[in-house]
Write a protein that holds these residues in place. Sequence first.
Motif, PDB file in Angstrom:
ATOM      1  N   LEU A   1     -12.300  -5.860   0.304  1.00 61.99           N
ATOM      2  CA  LEU A   1     -12.162  -4.638   0.995  1.00 61.99           C
ATOM      3  C   LEU A   1     -12.929  -3.317   0.465  1.00 61.99           C
ATOM      4  O   LEU A   1     -13.262  -2.704   1.466  1.00 61.99           O
ATOM      5  N   ILE A   2     -13.065  -3.525  -0.783  1.00 68.58           N
ATOM      6  CA  ILE A   2     -14.011  -2.741  -1.322  1.00 68.58           C
ATOM      7  C   ILE A   2     -15.340  -3.372  -1.949  1.00 68.58           C
ATOM      8  O   ILE A   2     -15.183  -4.296  -2.680  1.00 68.58           O
TER       9      ILE A   2
ATOM     10  N   ARG B   1      -4.378   5.948   8.507  1.00 67.05           N
ATOM     11  CA  ARG B   1      -4.801   4.396   7.995  1.00 67.05           C
ATOM     12  C   ARG B   1      -3.611   3.673   8.005  1.00 67.05           C
ATOM     13  O   ARG B   1      -2.563   3.855   8.233  1.00 67.05           O
TER      14      ARG B   1
ATOM     15  N   GLN C   1      -5.350   1.326  12.250  1.00 68.13           N
ATOM     16  CA  GLN C   1      -6.108   2.594  12.121  1.00 68.13           C
ATOM     17  C   GLN C   1      -6.517   3.132  13.249  1.00 68.13           C
ATOM     18  O   GLN C   1      -7.251   2.523  14.170  1.00 68.13           O
TER      19      GLN C   1
ATOM     20  N   GLN D   1      -7.700   4.444  -1.651  1.00 65.44           N
ATOM     21  CA  GLN D   1      -7.905   3.537  -0.740  1.00 65.44           C
ATOM     22  C   GLN D   1      -6.414   3.163  -0.140  1.00 65.44           C
ATOM     23  O   GLN D   1      -6.330   2.307   1.078  1.00 65.44           O
TER      24      GLN D   1
ATOM     25  N   PRO E   1     -16.065   2.471   5.005  1.00 68.01           N
ATOM     26  CA  PRO E   1     -14.559   2.799   4.949  1.00 68.01           C
ATOM     27  C   PRO E   1     -13.925   2.877   6.039  1.00 68.01           C
ATOM     28  O   PRO E   1     -12.709   2.673   6.002  1.00 68.01           O
TER      29      PRO E   1
ATOM     30  N   LEU F   1     -16.663   7.530  -1.163  1.00 71.95           N
ATOM     31  CA  LEU F   1     -16.959   6.791   0.029  1.00 71.95           C
ATOM     32  C   LEU F   1     -17.509   7.585   1.036  1.00 71.95           C
ATOM     33  O   LEU F   1     -17.876   6.889   2.128  1.00 71.95           O
TER      34      LEU F   1
ATOM     35  N   SER G   1      -1.865   2.430   5.675  1.00 68.24           N
ATOM     36  CA  SER G   1      -0.897   2.376   5.044  1.00 68.24           C
ATOM     37  C   SER G   1       0.316   3.254   5.366  1.00 68.24           C
ATOM     38  O   SER G   1       1.483   3.036   4.873  1.00 68.24           O
TER      39      SER G   1
ATOM     40  N   VAL H   1     -21.138   0.673   1.636  1.00 66.39           N
ATOM     41  CA  VAL H   1     -19.351   0.850   2.033  1.00 66.39           C
ATOM     42  C   VAL H   1     -19.382   0.954   3.492  1.00 66.39           C
ATOM     43  O   VAL H   1     -20.329   1.568   4.085  1.00 66.39           O
TER      44      VAL H   1
ATOM     45  N   GLY I   1       0.805  -1.183   0.024  1.00 63.05           N
ATOM     46  CA  GLY I   1      -0.101   0.232  -0.075  1.00 63.05           C
ATOM     47  C   GLY I   1       0.916   1.192  -0.024  1.00 63.05           C
ATOM     48  O   GLY I   1       0.587   2.263  -0.619  1.00 63.05           O
TER      49      GLY I   1
ATOM     50  N   ALA J   1     -11.353  10.970  -0.487  1.00 63.44           N
ATOM     51  CA  ALA J   1     -11.972   9.817  -0.718  1.00 63.44           C
ATOM     52  C   ALA J   1     -13.795  10.094  -1.025  1.00 63.44           C
ATOM     53  O   ALA J   1     -14.312   9.374  -0.407  1.00 63.44           O
TER      54      ALA J   1
ATOM     55  N   HIS K   1      -6.596  10.161   5.616  1.00 59.90           N
ATOM     56  CA  HIS K   1      -7.867  10.717   5.015  1.00 59.90           C
ATOM     57  C   HIS K   1      -8.329  11.823   5.967  1.00 59.90           C
ATOM     58  O   HIS K   1      -8.491  11.584   7.046  1.00 59.90           O
TER      59      HIS K   1
END
Length: 416
Positions: free
Chosen positions: A331-332, A176, A149, A203, A316, A242, A178, A314, A92, A239, A208
Amino acid sequence: MPTIGSSLIALPLLMVALLASEPATSLEYNLDKHQFELGFRPRVAYVEGEEDARAASLLLRLDVRSHWRDDLSTLLEVDTVALGWEDEFSNGENFNGKPVIPDVGGIDLNQALVRYSASNRLQLSIGREAVNLGNERFVGTNSFWQNEQTLDMAGFNVDFASASNVSYRYVANANRISGDAAGKYLSPSDSNFEQNNGLRPAQFLGNHNHNTHLLFAEFKEWDYSRLQAYYLNIDIEEASALSNEALGLRYEFKGRLHKLRSLAHAEYAFQERPETNKGNLIHYYNIGAGFGYQSSEISLNIETLGEKYGTSFVTPLASLHDFNGWSDQFLITPKGGLRDYSMQYIWRKNPWKIDTRYHKFKADDNSTSYGREFDVDLSMNISGDSTLLLRYADFIADDDNYADERRIFLMYIYNL
């Protein structure tokens, strides 16, 4: 210019500094007012599919919990993650054409939180927090991965009646899995650079920015039942597709008749996604039941993430790895929605636990079969703080948009 999220992190640290400057009569610095904890988790992972991947990682976590006064406490939590076989998996943050195993390396301020108890029932908090609401289907830390997260937030929790509570959080940023290094732009050496015009897919962004409100209530006034209600207004800058507004209710039952245990749950929520399908409500259902006897427990479950005019339900901010199979195929949520028909069998005999699951995945709009998955956990509780875990996931595709894939994780967990 500092962001709202960074300001929320600076506030608890500033509050501690100001409090530390007060006369010694107002604060106590005895060592027994501070609790230090160390946890760690080494792990190896292997993926077999159209492309193979392997990863090795080690998480070290230091917690410092301080009680400055009877009504004031702080939490600082620092994570360090070291990686091995870095060229043999994508995570990621970096992409090299290998499957994604989302463990990233580096040092991270995982939590930095100030809590103030305004009364025995009201608690105020501000800072960076690892937030798990209910079963984590809508908001969770995704803590299976080495980098959790967490949310930069300000909020409160109110206890009422004998065992119930309601909480509210305003969220300015989601940190997140990543990691902070997963910024807007990809490295030119990344395998995804050209196909994404040098931009990291939303993603996989490490942060975010949010303008999000989370309201969650839990009612536990009965011997065998629990009721949860939630309103989530999630607004994500990076995003926006989402972003969503969801309202839901979940009921759980656990009972016992002699040696026979029974369990059941039912959950319903509806959601609007204003950036992609304004004015249309998308539905979510989760219904399950089972029973247990001695060391065994078996249950059936149906979860539906609905679809409306090409837009699907969703979640997220969820702990996504915990749902819809451990191979992480969904995941999505697919545009056609997702129906997950599953059966679970658990066997416990101290120190061992075996958790097996079978999933059948279909679209919600036309019942197209996406595939099947068999999952199994084998864990051994070595002591109260130590667990050895082997996790296996085998996904078999029925749809051309997916591919067969197997994933294996072996890890040792201490004090996490």
